[in-house]
Design a protein around this motif. Structure first.
Motif, PDB file in Angstrom:
ATOM      1  N   SER A 207      25.864 -29.095  18.090  1.00  0.00           N
ATOM      2  CA  SER A 207      25.052 -28.458  19.112  1.00  0.00           C
ATOM      3  C   SER A 207      23.706 -28.126  18.502  1.00  0.00           C
ATOM      4  CB  SER A 207      25.717 -27.174  19.620  1.00  0.00           C
ATOM      5  OG  SER A 207      25.696 -26.169  18.621  1.00  0.00           O
ATOM      6  N   THR A 208      22.728 -27.882  19.353  1.00  0.00           N
ATOM      7  CA  THR A 208      21.405 -27.507  18.860  1.00  0.00           C
ATOM      8  C   THR A 208      21.476 -26.204  18.074  1.00  0.00           C
ATOM      9  OG1 THR A 208      20.383 -28.569  20.771  1.00  0.00           O
ATOM     10  CG2 THR A 208      19.030 -27.019  19.539  1.00  0.00           C
ATOM     11  N   GLU A 209      22.332 -25.289  18.511  1.00  0.00           N
ATOM     12  CA  GLU A 209      22.431 -24.001  17.842  1.00  0.00           C
ATOM     13  C   GLU A 209      22.900 -24.118  16.401  1.00  0.00           C
ATOM     14  OE1 GLU A 209      23.872 -23.183  22.145  1.00  0.00           O
ATOM     15  OE2 GLU A 209      23.707 -24.851  20.753  1.00  0.00           O
ATOM     16  N   PHE A 210      23.821 -25.085  16.136  1.00  0.00           N
ATOM     17  CA  PHE A 210      24.452 -25.153  14.824  1.00  0.00           C
ATOM     18  C   PHE A 210      24.352 -26.526  14.162  1.00  0.00           C
ATOM     19  CE2 PHE A 210      26.822 -22.192  17.570  1.00  0.00           C
ATOM     20  CZ  PHE A 210      26.568 -21.007  16.897  1.00  0.00           C
ATOM     21  N   SER A 211      23.735 -27.479  14.815  1.00  0.00           N
ATOM     22  CA  SER A 211      23.671 -28.862  14.322  1.00  0.00           C
ATOM     23  C   SER A 211      25.083 -29.421  14.208  1.00  0.00           C
ATOM     24  CB  SER A 211      22.916 -28.927  12.993  1.00  0.00           C
ATOM     25  OG  SER A 211      21.583 -28.479  13.159  1.00  0.00           O
ATOM     26  N   ASN A 212      25.439 -29.976  13.042  1.00  0.00           N
ATOM     27  CA  ASN A 212      26.723 -30.653  12.886  1.00  0.00           C
ATOM     28  C   ASN A 212      27.839 -29.628  12.656  1.00  0.00           C
ATOM     29  OD1 ASN A 212      28.899 -32.258  11.975  1.00  0.00           O
ATOM     30  ND2 ASN A 212      27.466 -33.864  11.371  1.00  0.00           N
ATOM     31  N   ILE A 213      28.749 -29.522  13.616  1.00  0.00           N
ATOM     32  CA  ILE A 213      29.842 -28.552  13.515  1.00  0.00           C
ATOM     33  C   ILE A 213      31.093 -29.197  12.924  1.00  0.00           C
ATOM     34  CG2 ILE A 213      31.394 -27.051  14.830  1.00  0.00           C
ATOM     35  CD1 ILE A 213      29.105 -26.649  16.844  1.00  0.00           C
ATOM     36  N   ALA A 214      31.459 -30.378  13.411  1.00  0.00           N
ATOM     37  CA  ALA A 214      32.682 -31.046  12.942  1.00  0.00           C
ATOM     38  C   ALA A 214      32.536 -32.552  13.114  1.00  0.00           C
ATOM     39  CB  ALA A 214      33.902 -30.535  13.704  1.00  0.00           C
ATOM     40  N   THR A 215      33.142 -33.311  12.185  1.00  0.00           N
ATOM     41  CA  THR A 215      32.979 -34.763  12.182  1.00  0.00           C
ATOM     42  C   THR A 215      34.264 -35.446  11.723  1.00  0.00           C
ATOM     43  OG1 THR A 215      30.662 -34.469  11.528  1.00  0.00           O
ATOM     44  CG2 THR A 215      31.558 -36.675  11.322  1.00  0.00           C
ATOM     45  N   GLU A 216      34.552 -36.593  12.302  1.00  0.00           N
ATOM     46  CA  GLU A 216      35.660 -37.414  11.823  1.00  0.00           C
ATOM     47  C   GLU A 216      35.283 -38.075  10.490  1.00  0.00           C
ATOM     48  OE1 GLU A 216      38.245 -39.046  15.558  1.00  0.00           O
ATOM     49  OE2 GLU A 216      36.376 -40.109  15.136  1.00  0.00           O
ATOM     50  N   CYS A 217      36.282 -38.343   9.659  1.00  0.00           N
ATOM     51  CA  CYS A 217      36.080 -39.112   8.428  1.00  0.00           C
ATOM     52  C   CYS A 217      36.602 -40.532   8.665  1.00  0.00           C
ATOM     53  CB  CYS A 217      36.795 -38.441   7.255  1.00  0.00           C
ATOM     54  SG  CYS A 217      38.607 -38.504   7.400  1.00  0.00           S
ATOM     55  N   LEU A 218      36.694 -41.310   7.598  1.00  0.00           N
ATOM     56  CA  LEU A 218      37.164 -42.683   7.729  1.00  0.00           C
ATOM     57  C   LEU A 218      38.563 -42.771   8.330  1.00  0.00           C
ATOM     58  CD1 LEU A 218      35.943 -44.265   4.351  1.00  0.00           C
ATOM     59  CD2 LEU A 218      35.258 -44.983   6.643  1.00  0.00           C
TER      60      LEU A 218
END
Length: 376
Positions: A207-218
Protein backbone atom coordinates in the motif's frame (compact mmCIF):
# COMPACT_ATOMS: atom_id res chain seq x y z
CA UNK A 1 0.06 15.49 19.64
CA UNK A 2 -2.35 13.16 17.82
CA UNK A 3 -1.42 10.03 19.78
CA UNK A 4 -1.02 11.94 23.03
CA UNK A 5 -4.60 13.16 22.69
CA UNK A 6 -5.83 9.67 21.74
CA UNK A 7 -4.10 8.09 24.73
CA UNK A 8 -5.59 10.74 27.02
CA UNK A 9 -9.11 10.08 25.70
CA UNK A 10 -8.71 6.34 26.18
CA UNK A 11 -6.91 6.80 29.53
CA UNK A 12 -3.84 4.95 28.29
CA UNK A 13 -0.53 5.37 30.10
CA UNK A 14 2.17 5.02 27.42
CA UNK A 15 4.69 3.77 29.99
CA UNK A 16 2.41 0.82 30.77
CA UNK A 17 2.00 -0.37 27.16
CA UNK A 18 4.82 -2.62 25.95
CA UNK A 19 3.47 -4.32 22.83
CA UNK A 20 0.77 -4.43 20.17
CA UNK A 21 -1.45 -6.60 22.35
CA UNK A 22 -1.44 -3.85 24.96
CA UNK A 23 -2.47 -1.24 22.39
CA UNK A 24 -5.23 -3.54 21.13
CA UNK A 25 -6.59 -4.11 24.63
CA UNK A 26 -6.69 -0.33 25.14
CA UNK A 27 -8.69 0.12 21.94
CA UNK A 28 -5.96 2.07 20.12
CA UNK A 29 -6.29 2.04 16.32
CA UNK A 30 -6.31 4.46 13.40
CA UNK A 31 -7.72 4.58 9.89
CA UNK A 32 -7.56 6.68 6.76
CA UNK A 33 -10.60 8.70 7.81
CA UNK A 34 -9.26 9.38 11.34
CA UNK A 35 -5.88 10.53 10.04
CA UNK A 36 -7.37 12.77 7.37
CA UNK A 37 -9.29 14.58 10.10
CA UNK A 38 -6.19 14.92 12.31
CA UNK A 39 -4.59 17.51 10.01
CA UNK A 40 -0.98 18.26 11.02
CA UNK A 41 -1.26 16.80 14.53
CA UNK A 42 -0.20 13.37 13.23
CA UNK A 43 3.27 14.66 12.32
CA UNK A 44 6.24 14.45 14.65
CA UNK A 45 7.60 17.84 15.71
CA UNK A 46 11.12 16.47 15.21
CA UNK A 47 10.72 16.75 11.45
CA UNK A 48 10.30 19.72 9.14
CA UNK A 49 7.03 19.09 7.32
CA UNK A 50 8.28 20.81 4.14
CA UNK A 51 11.26 18.44 3.90
CA UNK A 52 9.18 15.25 3.90
CA UNK A 53 8.33 13.14 0.88
CA UNK A 54 4.66 12.52 0.22
CA UNK A 55 2.47 10.27 -1.88
CA UNK A 56 -1.27 9.76 -2.18
CA UNK A 57 -3.12 6.66 -1.04
CA UNK A 58 -5.96 4.92 -2.85
CA UNK A 59 -9.43 4.06 -1.59
CA UNK A 60 -12.43 1.97 -2.60
CA UNK A 61 -14.56 5.12 -2.79
CA UNK A 62 -11.75 7.49 -3.73
CA UNK A 63 -10.88 8.56 -0.21
CA UNK A 64 -7.20 9.49 -0.64
CA UNK A 65 -4.91 11.24 1.76
CA UNK A 66 -1.22 12.12 1.67
CA UNK A 67 1.29 9.91 3.46
CA UNK A 68 4.54 11.64 4.45
CA UNK A 69 7.89 10.07 5.26
CA UNK A 70 11.51 11.07 5.67
CA UNK A 71 14.22 10.31 3.11
CA UNK A 72 15.67 7.73 5.50
CA UNK A 73 12.35 5.91 5.64
CA UNK A 74 11.99 6.07 1.86
CA UNK A 75 15.42 4.43 1.49
CA UNK A 76 14.36 1.71 3.90
CA UNK A 77 11.21 1.10 1.83
CA UNK A 78 13.31 0.69 -1.30
CA UNK A 79 15.59 -1.76 0.51
CA UNK A 80 12.52 -3.80 1.50
CA UNK A 81 11.39 -3.81 -2.13
CA UNK A 82 14.76 -5.08 -3.35
CA UNK A 83 14.96 -7.75 -0.65
CA UNK A 84 11.46 -9.02 -1.35
CA UNK A 85 12.14 -9.18 -5.09
CA UNK A 86 15.34 -11.12 -4.43
CA UNK A 87 13.16 -13.80 -2.81
CA UNK A 88 11.70 -14.71 -6.20
CA UNK A 89 14.89 -14.21 -8.21
CA UNK A 90 14.63 -10.59 -9.33
CA UNK A 91 17.73 -8.63 -8.35
CA UNK A 92 18.48 -4.92 -8.76
CA UNK A 93 19.00 -4.07 -12.42
CA UNK A 94 17.09 -7.04 -13.83
CA UNK A 95 15.46 -5.86 -17.10
CA UNK A 96 11.81 -5.23 -16.22
CA UNK A 97 8.74 -3.72 -17.86
CA UNK A 98 6.29 -2.04 -15.52
CA UNK A 99 2.75 -1.13 -16.56
CA UNK A 100 1.57 1.11 -13.78
CA UNK A 101 -0.35 4.27 -13.01
CA UNK A 102 0.10 7.21 -15.30
CA UNK A 103 3.45 8.86 -15.86
CA UNK A 104 3.38 12.34 -14.28
CA UNK A 105 3.83 15.44 -16.41
CA UNK A 106 7.34 16.53 -15.42
CA UNK A 107 9.95 18.90 -16.78
CA UNK A 108 13.40 20.18 -15.94
CA UNK A 109 15.25 18.65 -13.00
CA UNK A 110 12.21 16.63 -11.90
CA UNK A 111 12.10 14.93 -15.31
CA UNK A 112 15.83 14.14 -15.15
CA UNK A 113 15.42 12.60 -11.69
CA UNK A 114 12.46 10.53 -12.85
CA UNK A 115 14.37 9.14 -15.83
CA UNK A 116 17.42 8.34 -13.71
CA UNK A 117 15.19 6.55 -11.21
CA UNK A 118 13.77 4.20 -13.84
CA UNK A 119 17.12 3.87 -15.64
CA UNK A 120 18.90 2.84 -12.44
CA UNK A 121 16.43 0.03 -11.89
CA UNK A 122 16.52 -0.97 -15.59
CA UNK A 123 12.76 -0.48 -15.90
CA UNK A 124 10.77 0.27 -19.00
CA UNK A 125 7.71 2.24 -17.86
CA UNK A 126 4.41 1.84 -19.72
CA UNK A 127 1.24 3.64 -18.69
CA UNK A 128 -1.86 1.80 -17.50
CA UNK A 129 -3.86 4.80 -18.72
CA UNK A 130 -4.82 2.91 -21.88
CA UNK A 131 -5.20 -0.87 -21.60
CA UNK A 132 -7.33 -1.52 -24.67
CA UNK A 133 -6.45 -4.35 -27.06
CA UNK A 134 -4.54 -2.14 -29.49
CA UNK A 135 -2.30 -0.80 -26.73
CA UNK A 136 -1.80 -4.23 -25.19
CA UNK A 137 -0.66 -5.67 -28.53
CA UNK A 138 1.90 -2.85 -28.76
CA UNK A 139 2.97 -3.43 -25.14
CA UNK A 140 3.68 -7.10 -25.91
CA UNK A 141 5.98 -6.02 -28.74
CA UNK A 142 7.78 -3.55 -26.46
CA UNK A 143 8.30 -6.17 -23.73
CA UNK A 144 9.88 -8.47 -26.31
CA UNK A 145 11.97 -5.68 -27.85
CA UNK A 146 13.32 -4.65 -24.43
CA UNK A 147 14.08 -8.28 -23.59
CA UNK A 148 12.51 -7.82 -20.19
CA UNK A 149 12.86 -10.73 -17.80
CA UNK A 150 10.10 -9.59 -15.46
CA UNK A 151 6.78 -7.81 -15.84
CA UNK A 152 5.14 -5.80 -13.05
CA UNK A 153 1.57 -4.55 -13.18
CA UNK A 154 -1.95 -4.68 -11.82
CA UNK A 155 -3.77 -8.02 -11.86
CA UNK A 156 -6.39 -6.71 -14.30
CA UNK A 157 -3.82 -5.44 -16.81
CA UNK A 158 -1.73 -8.65 -16.84
CA UNK A 159 -4.88 -10.77 -17.12
CA UNK A 160 -5.97 -8.76 -20.16
CA UNK A 161 -2.49 -9.16 -21.66
CA UNK A 162 -2.75 -12.92 -21.16
CA UNK A 163 -6.14 -13.01 -22.88
CA UNK A 164 -4.78 -11.02 -25.85
CA UNK A 165 -1.83 -13.42 -26.21
CA UNK A 166 -4.18 -16.43 -26.14
CA UNK A 167 -6.81 -14.98 -28.48
CA UNK A 168 -4.24 -13.90 -31.09
CA UNK A 169 -2.11 -17.02 -30.76
CA UNK A 170 0.99 -14.92 -30.02
CA UNK A 171 4.35 -16.17 -28.84
CA UNK A 172 4.70 -14.83 -25.27
CA UNK A 173 7.70 -12.76 -24.16
CA UNK A 174 10.48 -14.82 -22.60
CA UNK A 175 9.86 -13.78 -18.99
CA UNK A 176 11.26 -15.32 -15.81
CA UNK A 177 8.26 -14.15 -13.82
CA UNK A 178 5.37 -11.72 -13.42
CA UNK A 179 4.88 -9.60 -10.30
CA UNK A 180 1.33 -8.43 -9.64
CA UNK A 181 -0.36 -6.37 -6.96
CA UNK A 182 -2.86 -3.62 -6.08
CA UNK A 183 -5.82 -5.98 -6.64
CA UNK A 184 -6.96 -9.40 -5.51
CA UNK A 185 -5.47 -12.26 -7.52
CA UNK A 186 -8.02 -15.01 -8.18
CA UNK A 187 -6.94 -18.59 -8.98
CA UNK A 188 -8.50 -18.48 -12.46
CA UNK A 189 -6.52 -15.31 -13.22
CA UNK A 190 -3.24 -16.84 -12.06
CA UNK A 191 -3.91 -19.95 -14.17
CA UNK A 192 -4.76 -17.92 -17.29
CA UNK A 193 -1.72 -15.65 -16.90
CA UNK A 194 0.70 -18.53 -16.32
CA UNK A 195 -0.73 -20.54 -19.23
CA UNK A 196 -0.39 -17.59 -21.66
CA UNK A 197 3.01 -16.30 -20.50
CA UNK A 198 4.49 -19.70 -19.62
CA UNK A 199 6.10 -18.35 -16.44
CA UNK A 200 5.21 -18.10 -12.74
CA UNK A 201 3.15 -15.30 -11.19
CA UNK A 202 4.31 -13.80 -7.88
CA UNK A 203 1.74 -12.10 -5.70
CA UNK A 204 2.68 -9.01 -3.70
CA UNK A 205 0.62 -7.04 -1.19
CA UNK A 206 1.44 -3.45 -0.43
CA UNK A 207 0.00 0.00 0.00
CA UNK A 208 1.08 3.60 -0.35
CA UNK A 209 1.10 3.92 3.43
CA UNK A 210 3.59 1.08 3.95
CA UNK A 211 4.97 0.18 0.50
CA UNK A 212 5.80 -3.55 0.37
CA UNK A 213 3.94 -5.36 3.15
CA UNK A 214 4.15 -9.03 2.07
CA UNK A 215 5.48 -10.94 -0.94
CA UNK A 216 5.56 -14.48 -2.28
CA UNK A 217 8.95 -16.18 -2.70
CA UNK A 218 9.97 -18.73 -5.32
CA UNK A 219 8.02 -21.47 -3.50
CA UNK A 220 4.76 -19.45 -3.54
CA UNK A 221 3.33 -21.02 -0.37
CA UNK A 222 2.08 -17.71 1.04
CA UNK A 223 3.13 -14.07 1.29
CA UNK A 224 6.07 -13.38 3.62
CA UNK A 225 5.38 -10.35 5.84
CA UNK A 226 8.20 -7.82 6.28
CA UNK A 227 7.81 -8.13 10.04
CA UNK A 228 11.19 -6.56 10.81
CA UNK A 229 9.73 -3.23 9.64
CA UNK A 230 5.95 -3.70 9.85
CA UNK A 231 3.78 -5.40 12.46
CA UNK A 232 0.78 -6.91 10.70
CA UNK A 233 -2.36 -8.18 12.42
CA UNK A 234 -5.46 -9.82 10.98
CA UNK A 235 -8.42 -9.23 13.30
CA UNK A 236 -12.13 -10.01 13.43
CA UNK A 237 -14.98 -7.53 13.85
CA UNK A 238 -14.26 -7.45 17.61
CA UNK A 239 -10.59 -6.56 17.01
CA UNK A 240 -9.38 -10.01 18.07
CA UNK A 241 -6.57 -11.75 16.13
CA UNK A 242 -7.72 -14.57 13.86
CA UNK A 243 -5.75 -17.34 12.15
CA UNK A 244 -6.94 -19.34 9.16
CA UNK A 245 -10.00 -17.24 8.37
CA UNK A 246 -10.61 -13.83 6.76
CA UNK A 247 -10.13 -10.73 8.87
CA UNK A 248 -9.27 -7.04 8.65
CA UNK A 249 -5.64 -6.08 8.07
CA UNK A 250 -4.16 -3.79 10.74
CA UNK A 251 -0.58 -2.54 10.31
CA UNK A 252 1.84 -0.73 12.60
CA UNK A 253 4.81 0.95 10.94
CA UNK A 254 7.95 0.48 13.03
CA UNK A 255 10.06 3.06 11.21
CA UNK A 256 8.03 6.00 9.90
CA UNK A 257 8.85 8.36 12.77
CA UNK A 258 7.81 11.45 10.79
CA UNK A 259 4.18 10.33 10.42
CA UNK A 260 3.64 7.41 12.81
CA UNK A 261 0.98 4.91 11.77
CA UNK A 262 -0.02 2.79 14.78
CA UNK A 263 -2.56 -0.03 14.35
CA UNK A 264 -3.68 1.44 11.05
CA UNK A 265 -6.66 -0.28 9.39
CA UNK A 266 -5.92 -0.61 5.68
CA UNK A 267 -9.51 -1.53 4.76
CA UNK A 268 -8.33 -4.78 3.14
CA UNK A 269 -9.17 -8.36 4.09
CA UNK A 270 -6.66 -11.22 4.40
CA UNK A 271 -6.09 -14.63 5.95
CA UNK A 272 -3.17 -15.06 8.36
CA UNK A 273 -1.51 -18.48 8.67
CA UNK A 274 0.75 -19.95 11.34
CA UNK A 275 2.49 -22.17 8.78
CA UNK A 276 6.09 -21.57 7.77
CA UNK A 277 7.27 -21.67 4.17
CA UNK A 278 9.49 -24.52 3.00
CA UNK A 279 12.02 -21.89 1.81
CA UNK A 280 13.20 -21.66 5.44
CA UNK A 281 12.48 -17.97 6.02
CA UNK A 282 10.93 -17.35 9.42
CA UNK A 283 8.82 -14.33 8.50
CA UNK A 284 5.11 -14.75 9.37
CA UNK A 285 2.87 -15.26 6.34
CA UNK A 286 -0.45 -14.28 4.87
CA UNK A 287 -2.28 -17.23 3.33
CA UNK A 288 -4.35 -15.04 1.04
CA UNK A 289 -5.15 -11.36 0.46
CA UNK A 290 -8.68 -10.54 -0.64
CA UNK A 291 -8.01 -6.83 -1.06
CA UNK A 292 -10.38 -5.01 -3.38
CA UNK A 293 -11.48 -5.39 -6.97
CA UNK A 294 -10.71 -2.79 -9.61
CA UNK A 295 -12.71 -1.47 -12.54
CA UNK A 296 -11.89 -0.05 -15.95
CA UNK A 297 -13.45 2.77 -17.93
CA UNK A 298 -14.31 1.86 -21.53
CA UNK A 299 -14.38 4.42 -24.38
CA UNK A 300 -16.13 4.41 -27.76
CA UNK A 301 -13.07 3.04 -29.57
CA UNK A 302 -12.59 0.21 -27.05
CA UNK A 303 -9.84 1.89 -25.06
CA UNK A 304 -9.76 0.73 -21.43
CA UNK A 305 -8.49 2.92 -18.59
CA UNK A 306 -7.57 1.39 -15.25
CA UNK A 307 -9.36 3.00 -12.31
CA UNK A 308 -6.03 3.99 -10.73
CA UNK A 309 -5.82 6.69 -13.40
CA UNK A 310 -8.53 8.63 -11.60
CA UNK A 311 -6.80 8.30 -8.25
CA UNK A 312 -3.56 9.64 -9.70
CA UNK A 313 -5.33 12.57 -11.30
CA UNK A 314 -7.86 13.53 -8.61
CA UNK A 315 -5.98 12.83 -5.38
CA UNK A 316 -4.44 16.31 -5.28
CA UNK A 317 -7.43 18.34 -6.42
CA UNK A 318 -8.27 20.74 -3.56
CA UNK A 319 -11.59 20.38 -1.79
CA UNK A 320 -12.09 16.64 -2.29
CA UNK A 321 -12.84 14.60 0.81
CA UNK A 322 -13.95 11.52 -1.13
CA UNK A 323 -14.85 10.89 -4.75
CA UNK A 324 -16.54 8.31 -6.92
CA UNK A 325 -16.43 8.06 -10.71
CA UNK A 326 -19.55 6.68 -12.42
CA UNK A 327 -19.54 5.91 -16.14
CA UNK A 328 -23.04 6.66 -17.40
CA UNK A 329 -22.26 5.88 -21.05
CA UNK A 330 -19.28 5.48 -23.38
CA UNK A 331 -19.13 9.27 -23.74
CA UNK A 332 -19.99 10.52 -20.27
CA UNK A 333 -18.87 10.17 -16.66
CA UNK A 334 -20.11 11.72 -13.44
CA UNK A 335 -17.66 12.51 -10.66
CA UNK A 336 -19.44 12.42 -7.30
CA UNK A 337 -17.61 14.43 -4.65
CA UNK A 338 -17.92 14.79 -0.91
CA UNK A 339 -16.59 18.33 -0.46
CA UNK A 340 -14.33 19.18 2.49
CA UNK A 341 -15.07 22.95 2.31
CA UNK A 342 -11.38 23.86 2.31
CA UNK A 343 -11.95 25.83 -0.93
CA UNK A 344 -14.96 27.00 -2.92
CA UNK A 345 -16.75 24.32 -4.94
CA UNK A 346 -15.98 26.26 -8.11
CA UNK A 347 -12.26 25.78 -7.44
CA UNK A 348 -12.74 22.03 -6.97
CA UNK A 349 -14.86 21.72 -10.11
CA UNK A 350 -12.22 23.55 -12.12
CA UNK A 351 -9.53 21.28 -10.66
CA UNK A 352 -11.44 18.16 -11.68
CA UNK A 353 -11.91 19.43 -15.23
CA UNK A 354 -8.21 20.29 -15.55
CA UNK A 355 -7.09 16.96 -14.06
CA UNK A 356 -9.26 14.93 -16.42
CA UNK A 357 -8.90 17.06 -19.55
CA UNK A 358 -7.33 14.17 -21.50
CA UNK A 359 -10.67 12.36 -21.46
CA UNK A 360 -11.88 14.84 -24.09
CA UNK A 361 -9.51 13.10 -26.52
CA UNK A 362 -11.84 10.10 -26.21
CA UNK A 363 -15.02 12.17 -26.62
CA UNK A 364 -15.89 11.79 -22.92
CA UNK A 365 -17.67 14.65 -21.18
CA UNK A 366 -17.62 15.18 -17.42
CA UNK A 367 -20.21 16.32 -14.90
CA UNK A 368 -19.31 17.03 -11.27
CA UNK A 369 -21.90 16.34 -8.60
CA UNK A 370 -21.55 17.23 -4.90
CA UNK A 371 -23.04 14.69 -2.50
CA UNK A 372 -23.24 14.32 1.29
CA UNK A 373 -21.93 10.77 1.40
CA UNK A 374 -20.53 7.97 -0.77
CA UNK A 375 -21.35 4.43 0.29
CA UNK A 376 -18.50 1.92 0.26
Amino acid sequence: PFYRDMFDRKKVEAEEVFDIDGLRRCGVSTSKRILRESSLSIFSKRYNYDNLLNSSTSGSTGEPFLVHRSYDDWCRRMALKYRSEHWFGKDIGTPTTIIWGHKPDLSGLALVKERLYWRFQNYRFLSAFNVGEKSLLEYIKIIKRCRSRFLESYVTVVYELARVIAEHGLEPPGLDGIVIGAERLFDFQRDTIEDSFNCPVYNRYGSTEFSNIATECLNREGLHINSDCLWVEVVDENDRPVIGKPGQIVVTDLHNYAMPLIRYRTGDIAVMTNRRCSCGRNFPMLEDVMGRASDTLVTEDGTRMHDMFFLWKLSRVPGIDRFQVVQDSLTHITVNIVHDRSVEKEVTTSGVENALHKLSDFNISIDTEYVDNIEV
